[in-house]
Write a protein that holds these residues in place. Structure first.
Motif, PDB file in Angstrom:
ATOM      1  N   CYS A  65       0.805  -1.240   0.000  1.00 25.55           N
ATOM      2  CA  CYS A  65       0.000   0.000   0.000  1.00 25.55           C
ATOM      3  C   CYS A  65       0.832   1.282   0.000  1.00 25.55           C
ATOM      4  O   CYS A  65       0.289   2.366  -0.138  1.00 25.55           O
ATOM      5  N   GLY A  66       2.152   1.171   0.187  1.00 25.71           N
ATOM      6  CA  GLY A  66       3.027   2.340   0.123  1.00 25.71           C
ATOM      7  C   GLY A  66       3.185   3.114   1.421  1.00 25.71           C
ATOM      8  O   GLY A  66       3.864   4.139   1.436  1.00 25.71           O
ATOM      9  N   LEU A  67       2.603   2.658   2.523  1.00 29.52           N
ATOM     10  CA  LEU A  67       2.732   3.372   3.795  1.00 29.52           C
ATOM     11  C   LEU A  67       4.192   3.401   4.237  1.00 29.52           C
ATOM     12  O   LEU A  67       4.872   2.380   4.260  1.00 29.52           O
ATOM     13  N   VAL A  68       4.664   4.593   4.578  1.00 25.94           N
ATOM     14  CA  VAL A  68       6.026   4.765   5.073  1.00 25.94           C
ATOM     15  C   VAL A  68       5.964   4.757   6.598  1.00 25.94           C
ATOM     16  O   VAL A  68       5.106   5.424   7.191  1.00 25.94           O
ATOM     17  N   SER A  69       6.868   4.019   7.241  1.00 21.64           N
ATOM     18  CA  SER A  69       6.883   3.896   8.698  1.00 21.64           C
ATOM     19  C   SER A  69       8.262   4.218   9.244  1.00 21.64           C
ATOM     20  O   SER A  69       9.275   3.985   8.589  1.00 21.64           O
ATOM     21  N   PHE A  70       8.271   4.748  10.463  1.00 30.86           N
ATOM     22  CA  PHE A  70       9.507   4.938  11.198  1.00 30.86           C
ATOM     23  C   PHE A  70       9.201   4.715  12.670  1.00 30.86           C
ATOM     24  O   PHE A  70       8.236   5.276  13.179  1.00 30.86           O
ATOM     25  N   PRO A  71      10.032   3.902  13.337  1.00 33.28           N
ATOM     26  CA  PRO A  71      11.140   3.123  12.798  1.00 33.28           C
ATOM     27  C   PRO A  71      10.637   2.059  11.821  1.00 33.28           C
ATOM     28  O   PRO A  71       9.437   1.802  11.719  1.00 33.28           O
ATOM     29  N   ALA A  72      11.585   1.438  11.120  1.00 34.90           N
ATOM     30  CA  ALA A  72      11.244   0.422  10.129  1.00 34.90           C
ATOM     31  C   ALA A  72      10.395  -0.671  10.770  1.00 34.90           C
ATOM     32  O   ALA A  72      10.618  -1.063  11.913  1.00 34.90           O
ATOM     33  N   ALA A  73       9.397  -1.114  10.017  1.00 35.24           N
ATOM     34  CA  ALA A  73       8.491  -2.156  10.506  1.00 35.24           C
ATOM     35  C   ALA A  73       8.335  -3.231   9.435  1.00 35.24           C
ATOM     36  O   ALA A  73       8.279  -2.918   8.243  1.00 35.24           O
ATOM     37  N   SER A  74       8.263  -4.480   9.851  1.00 34.34           N
ATOM     38  CA  SER A  74       8.091  -5.567   8.883  1.00 34.34           C
ATOM     39  C   SER A  74       6.631  -5.752   8.504  1.00 34.34           C
ATOM     40  O   SER A  74       6.326  -6.241   7.420  1.00 34.34           O
ATOM     41  N   ASP A  75       5.708  -5.363   9.391  1.00 42.07           N
ATOM     42  CA  ASP A  75       4.273  -5.484   9.121  1.00 42.07           C
ATOM     43  C   ASP A  75       3.653  -4.105   8.993  1.00 42.07           C
ATOM     44  O   ASP A  75       3.977  -3.190   9.746  1.00 42.07           O
ATOM     45  N   CYS A  76       2.724  -3.966   8.048  1.00 43.80           N
ATOM     46  CA  CYS A  76       2.074  -2.686   7.795  1.00 43.80           C
ATOM     47  C   CYS A  76       0.884  -2.490   8.730  1.00 43.80           C
ATOM     48  O   CYS A  76       0.023  -3.373   8.838  1.00 43.80           O
ATOM     49  N   VAL A  77       0.818  -1.348   9.389  1.00 46.08           N
ATOM     50  CA  VAL A  77      -0.301  -1.057  10.287  1.00 46.08           C
ATOM     51  C   VAL A  77      -1.547  -0.626   9.517  1.00 46.08           C
ATOM     52  O   VAL A  77      -2.634  -0.634  10.077  1.00 46.08           O
ATOM     53  N   ARG A  78      -1.386  -0.270   8.243  1.00 44.10           N
ATOM     54  CA  ARG A  78      -2.545   0.129   7.441  1.00 44.10           C
ATOM     55  C   ARG A  78      -3.242  -1.072   6.811  1.00 44.10           C
ATOM     56  O   ARG A  78      -4.449  -1.231   6.933  1.00 44.10           O
ATOM     57  N   CYS A  79      -2.479  -1.918   6.100  1.00 50.01           N
ATOM     58  CA  CYS A  79      -3.115  -3.009   5.341  1.00 50.01           C
ATOM     59  C   CYS A  79      -2.758  -4.403   5.847  1.00 50.01           C
ATOM     60  O   CYS A  79      -3.231  -5.394   5.302  1.00 50.01           O
ATOM     61  N   ALA A  80      -1.929  -4.502   6.876  1.00 49.40           N
ATOM     62  CA  ALA A  80      -1.518  -5.762   7.505  1.00 49.40           C
ATOM     63  C   ALA A  80      -0.610  -6.623   6.623  1.00 49.40           C
ATOM     64  O   ALA A  80      -0.340  -7.771   6.955  1.00 49.40           O
ATOM     65  N   SER A  81      -0.109  -6.077   5.531  1.00 54.59           N
ATOM     66  CA  SER A  81       0.843  -6.817   4.699  1.00 54.59           C
ATOM     67  C   SER A  81       2.112  -7.074   5.500  1.00 54.59           C
ATOM     68  O   SER A  81       2.495  -6.277   6.354  1.00 54.59           O
ATOM     69  N   ASP A  82       2.745  -8.185   5.213  1.00 55.24           N
ATOM     70  CA  ASP A  82       4.021  -8.468   5.879  1.00 55.24           C
ATOM     71  C   ASP A  82       5.194  -8.303   4.912  1.00 55.24           C
ATOM     72  O   ASP A  82       6.268  -8.848   5.127  1.00 55.24           O
ATOM     73  N   GLU A  83       4.963  -7.517   3.862  1.00 59.51           N
ATOM     74  CA  GLU A  83       6.020  -7.264   2.888  1.00 59.51           C
ATOM     75  C   GLU A  83       6.351  -5.771   2.871  1.00 59.51           C
ATOM     76  O   GLU A  83       5.497  -4.942   2.589  1.00 59.51           O
ATOM     77  N   SER A  84       7.574  -5.471   3.227  1.00 61.68           N
ATOM     78  CA  SER A  84       8.021  -4.081   3.225  1.00 61.68           C
ATOM     79  C   SER A  84       9.466  -4.034   2.764  1.00 61.68           C
ATOM     80  O   SER A  84      10.144  -5.058   2.711  1.00 61.68           O
ATOM     81  N   ARG A  85       9.920  -2.837   2.429  1.00 57.85           N
ATOM     82  CA  ARG A  85      11.312  -2.655   2.039  1.00 57.85           C
ATOM     83  C   ARG A  85      11.891  -1.523   2.875  1.00 57.85           C
ATOM     84  O   ARG A  85      11.164  -0.608   3.287  1.00 57.85           O
ATOM     85  N   ILE A  86      13.177  -1.579   3.124  1.00 54.49           N
ATOM     86  CA  ILE A  86      13.861  -0.518   3.867  1.00 54.49           C
ATOM     87  C   ILE A  86      13.878   0.736   3.012  1.00 54.49           C
ATOM     88  O   ILE A  86      14.055   0.680   1.800  1.00 54.49           O
ATOM     89  N   ARG A  87      13.686   1.874   3.657  1.00 54.29           N
ATOM     90  CA  ARG A  87      13.685   3.158   2.944  1.00 54.29           C
ATOM     91  C   ARG A  87      14.444   4.173   3.799  1.00 54.29           C
ATOM     92  O   ARG A  87      14.110   4.376   4.969  1.00 54.29           O
ATOM     93  N   LEU A  88      15.453   4.808   3.209  1.00 53.60           N
ATOM     94  CA  LEU A  88      16.142   5.889   3.896  1.00 53.60           C
ATOM     95  C   LEU A  88      15.279   7.138   3.773  1.00 53.60           C
ATOM     96  O   LEU A  88      14.859   7.498   2.672  1.00 53.60           O
ATOM     97  N   LEU A  89      15.013   7.772   4.894  1.00 53.92           N
ATOM     98  CA  LEU A  89      14.107   8.918   4.923  1.00 53.92           C
ATOM     99  C   LEU A  89      14.847  10.229   4.667  1.00 53.92           C
ATOM    100  O   LEU A  89      16.070  10.301   4.813  1.00 53.92           O
TER     101      LEU A  89
END
Length: 165
Positions: free
Chosen positions: A33-57
């Motif tokens: 879904c594209g939600l950006v999180s900090f600190p990095a999280a493996s699970d998305c709080v918006r859509c519950a996906s468990d797929e994320s990538r590291i992003r330097l902010l």
């Protein structure tokens, strides 16, 4: 004399920062879904996906709101120095990404304003019994002059810099 330094925790910001790899916060972006999180999280709080990538902010943003901490927080959980100095905390909006809650380098509320340009920096958090300086991230008003040495370099980092010259 160089001081041994370490980050307050691994994986929160790039370490050690250098001219080729400047200081950045380490976040994550949900690949579903594209939600950006900090600190990095493996699970998305918006859509519950468990797929994320590291992003330097982004290392710059604007002050969204702030307050001052005028008394030593209870311990635990606070494990900072016994000698307490008031400090400011705030939310900094990183453009197109998210709001980051962070310590601010400027403790005087008269010198802060909503919408002020801010830049990411490192500040000492504590000094351990063995002399190790624990560093954490903070945001400084962008118009503050940048010190020649933003922070003391660790012995290992200092040696690596000398060897590459």
């Amino acid at each position: 004399m160089t001081t041994t330094q370490r980050p307050v925790t691994d994986g929160l910001f790039t370490w050690p920062p250098s001219a080729s790899e400047p200081l950045r916060l380490i976040g994550s972006e949900c690949t579903a879904c594209g939600l950006v999180s900090f600190p990095a999280a493996s699970d998305c709080v918006r859509c519950a996906s468990d797929e994320s990538r590291i992003r330097l902010l982004a290392d710059r943003g604007t002050l969204w709101t702030y307050t001052t901490q005028n008394f030593r927080p209870p311990s635990p959980p606070y494990d900072g120095p016994e000698t307490f100095e008031p400090y400011a905390v705030g939310y900094v909006e990183l453009p197109g990404e998210l709001l980051v809650e962070a310590r601010l380098t400027e403790p005087d509320p008269e010198k802060l304003r909503i919408g002020q340009d801010m830049r990411l920096t490192l500040v000492p958090y504590a000094v351990r019994d063995d002399g190790t300086e624990v560093m954490t991230f903070a945001f400084a008003p962008a118009e503050e002059p940048v010190p020649v040495e933003e922070f003391a370099q660790s012995e290992e980092f200092g040696q690596a810099e000398e060897e590459s010259s």
